[in-house]
Write a protein that holds these residues in place. Structure first.
Motif: not given
Length: 161
Positions: A12-17, A37-39, A140-153
């Motif tokens: 599951l660490k190999l799944w980027a989210s 991260t389970s969303f 829903v409220i949306c704002r601008s920016g880049e996402p925070l990602l999690y991958y391989s710990g």
């Protein structure tokens, strides 16, 4: 043949989210929030999402009691927020240094997140140690920016091709 926990976690660490903070509030238990991260999206019509919440968390308990919650999608600059809501601190400490406001459904909305989705619980399924909670998105409220990602710990950032 069964898969042991370490094999499962390594796969599951190999799944980027992306990274979210799920929040809820009740008069009796106060503000609650946890990193998740389970969303995932479930449906566009009606608009539905799912989150997986450990059945032993106080946030999950309040979500299921109140039948209302918010999912706050974190931006790249919110690593500290993710860590703050991941555990080890009290709920008061989690909300202390974060901008937030009360949403229409009563759940806290993190005002610097990329997006905040206010949800009403429409279904819940116990699966192993977690509740799979399906919420119908009410606002829903949306704002601008880049996402925070999690991958391989570790946290990661998008790169431009």
């Amino acid at each position: 043949m069964s898969v042991d926990a370490s094999q499962f976690k390594n796969a599951l660490k190999l799944w980027a989210s992306g990274v979210t903070v799920v929040t809820a509030q009740s008069e009796q238990q106060g503000l609650k929030g946890m990193t998740a991260t389970s969303f995932s999206s479930v449906s566009v019509d009606p608009p539905q999402v799912l989150v997986c919440l450990n059945q032993n968390t106080d946030t999950g308990t309040v979500v299921l009691e109140q039948k209302q919650f918010a999912v706050n999608i974190l931006g790249a600059e919110q690593r500290d927020v993710s860590n703050q809501f991941a555990g080890g601190s009290t709920q008061e400490e989690r909300f202390a240094n974060v901008g937030w406001e009360v949403g229409e459904n009563g759940a806290p909305l993190l005002t610097e997140s990329l997006a905040s989705l206010e949800c009403k619980v429409v279904d819940q399924v116990l699966a192993g140690t977690h509740w799979i909670v399906i919420g119908e998105v009410q606002k829903v409220i949306c704002r601008s920016g880049e996402p925070l990602l999690y991958y391989s710990g570790a946290y990661r950032e998008l790169t431009q091709a």
